[in-house]
Design an enzyme around this catalytic site. Structure first.
Site, PDB file in Angstrom:
ATOM      1  CG  MET A  81      -1.828  -1.206   0.946  1.00 46.72           C
ATOM      2  SD  MET A  81      -3.365  -0.855   2.877  1.00 46.72           S
ATOM      3  CE  MET A  81      -3.930   0.321   1.975  1.00 46.72           C
ATOM      4  CG  HIS A  82       0.184   3.190   2.764  1.00 46.04           C
ATOM      5  ND1 HIS A  82      -0.593   3.324   2.681  1.00 46.04           N
ATOM      6  CD2 HIS A  82       0.481   2.997   3.013  1.00 46.04           C
ATOM      7  CE1 HIS A  82      -1.451   3.356   3.697  1.00 46.04           C
ATOM      8  NE2 HIS A  82      -0.807   2.524   4.341  1.00 46.04           N
ATOM      9  CG  ASP A 240      -0.171  -4.647   2.004  1.00 42.75           C
ATOM     10  OD1 ASP A 240      -0.917  -4.370   2.662  1.00 42.75           O
ATOM     11  OD2 ASP A 240       1.152  -4.654   1.752  1.00 42.75           O
TER      12      ASP A 240
END
Length: 508
Positions: A81-82, A240
């Protein structure tokens, strides 16, 4: 038979999983790639590496399974992520992606909070702005690489860049978008207030879907690169953690997962969005349509053990290679030689800063209490115990939020170790269970693809049909009592060292 494909673009590699409707694993592949740290606390990867690993993994599972591409009913995507992928007007990548574990954006987090207003940030995104999130990376690029930022036309998360390469579509889904600081969590759509405060436009971002929704179909170019059938449906998928939760059956209240991978995550399902009043945990949209989740995240869980393996365990790595063993198996056998509590040795697992319960990019790892009796077994076991204390921090917050915990499910690489499962059970004061499948996010998004393809009526049905509990670890009362005496000391160490972490970080 209709098969399902799950693809997880992780931090260390991309995993591709071919799954039958009953949850059976037909074929799997994993292709690794490097992570770059051009400066201390920075972390970057090249999106081209993700794509090459994805295409190679798909070709491999198709070849090893002998499943015809047209038999694949749906594809799900998950990923770290991110991370930020910046594309220009020609849809070319402008610079390496800045990752979730990158800590360069502390100043940008403060700037965003001041610019938007703390009240707006919390009301819209249900979270503080953290260094790992995506929005601070965008602001960092604008402030530090203005020539590159001027060329940006699209901003994608890691798995959504792979979606673009597979389908030609710019799309994301609610669980991954929740970690950008740009999504209205309650309404499950981009926050117009946050975009306006940051001078961003919605057309710079992908369209937002629910996780089981079809977001695109395999393109002709992707067919040439991967061997997949043109037109195969690709669903929204999940970040995830949300995808891994689906793969663990965390789709109803009361069941909590503890995942010990590179990072460590404590994850609970919620029917309605709730926040920790102190904002120590994250409240995001779940991959289950219309549902939410709360999670605590520590940045270096299994990553702490990996650091030890690479930095201090060359001897163990060599012996493991000679014996055909996994070096982690040898390390945990070594750790079992040390007693619970490690005779006063405590490890703080803040190797790359921390998120829960301390959103602190300056925090660093510490061995505390070393004496002449301590040897390599103590050093390893202290890592296993320190990570477990850190995960307990998140569990305690969930309990304080009033979330009933009826079962804790262990997953990730750490769950494969009987010793680490026992330590976690002892530290958590809770039974730990494992399930029949431990394939993580790739399995979860395969199930989401099955929902999108109509194989399952719902995400809950997909989990019920494929997931069962297989093993249980009960806490040892004596060990639990011992860990209860060490846990407050572990908690106090961060408070004692917090200011010194900042001083040392600024010197570096």
């Amino acid at each position: 038979m209709a098969y399902l494909l799950g693809i997880d673009i992780g931090t260390t590699g991309t995993k591709v999983l071919l799954v039958s409707p009953d949850g059976g694993i037909v074929a799997r592949s994993n292709h690794e790639y490097p992570l770059y740290t051009p400066r201390p606390a920075w972390a970057e990867q090249n999106p081209a590496d993700w794509w090459e690993a994805t295409a190679a993994g798909i070709r491999e599972v198709l070849a090893t399974s002998a499943v015809a591409p047209k038999e694949i009913a749906g594809i799900g995507l998950s990923g770290q992520m991110h991370g930020s992928v910046f594309l220009d007007a020609r849809n070319e990548v402008l610079r390496p992606a800045i990752l979730w574990c990158d800590q360069r954006t502390a100043d940008q987090c403060q700037w965003i909070t001041c610019q938007a207003g703390e009240k707006t940030v919390v009301e819209e995104t249900f979270n503080p702005v953290l260094t790992g999130f995506t929005a601070p990376k965008i602001v960092w690029l604008r402030q530090n690489e203005p020539e590159t930022y001027a060329r940006v036309r699209k901003i994608l998360l890691p798995k959504d860049y792979i979606r673009f390469r597979l389908t030609g579509e710019f799309a994301t889904e609610v669980s991954d978008a929740s970690g950008t600081s740009l999504l209205n969590i309650a309404q499950r759509r981009w926050s117009q207030k946050m975009l306006a405060a940051l001078d961003l436009t919605e057309d710079m971002l992908p369209k937002v879907y629910e996780s089981p929704e079809v977001s695109g179909r395999i393109s002709k170019d992707a067919t040439k690169a991967t061997g997949l059938a043109e037109g195969t449906a690709v669903v929204g998928g999940g970040g995830d953690q949300a995808a891994g939760a689906v793969g663990n059956g965390i789709v109803r209240p009361g069941i909590v997962s503890v995942t010990t991978g590179t990072s460590g995550v404590v994850f609970a399902h919620m029917d309605e969005p709730k926040m920790d009043p102190q904002l120590r945990t994250h409240t995001f949209c779940h991959a289950v349509p219309g549902k939410w989740h709360v999670m605590g995240v520590m940045l270096s869980a299994g990553g702490s053990l990996r650091w030890y393996r690479d930095a201090l365990a060359q001897q163990e790595k060599a012996v493991a290679a000679d014996c055909g063993m996994d070096p982690y198996e040898l390390l945990t056998k070594e750790a079992a030689q040390a007693p619970p509590g490690c005779e006063g040795l405590i490890f703080l697992p803040y190797l790359s800063g921390e998120r829960t319960p301390y959103p602190d990019p300056w925090a660093r790892g510490v061995y505390f209490g070393i004496n002449l009796r301590h040897g390599r077994p103590h050093l390893v076991r202290a890592i296993l115990e320190g990570v477990s204390y850190g995960l307990r921090d998140s569990l305690e917050i969930l309990r304080a939020m009033g979330l009933g915990i009826s079962q804790v499910r262990a997953s990730g690489g750490g769950a494969r170790s009987p010793l680490w499962r026992q330590i976690q059970s002892d530290v958590f004061e809770s039974e730990l269970v494992t399930i029949n499948v431990d394939e993580g996010p790739a399995f979860g998004v395969a199930l989401l693809a099955g929902v999108g393809a109509g194989i399952y009526a719902s995400v809950e049905e997909a989990c019920d049909r494929t997931i069962t509990v297989t093993d249980r670890t009960l806490p040892n009362d004596a060990n639990t009592a011992l860990y209860d005496t060490y846990y407050p000391i572990y908690q106090a160490l961060y408070a004692s060292l917090k200011d010194h972490f900042v001083e040392v970080g600024r010197l570096v």
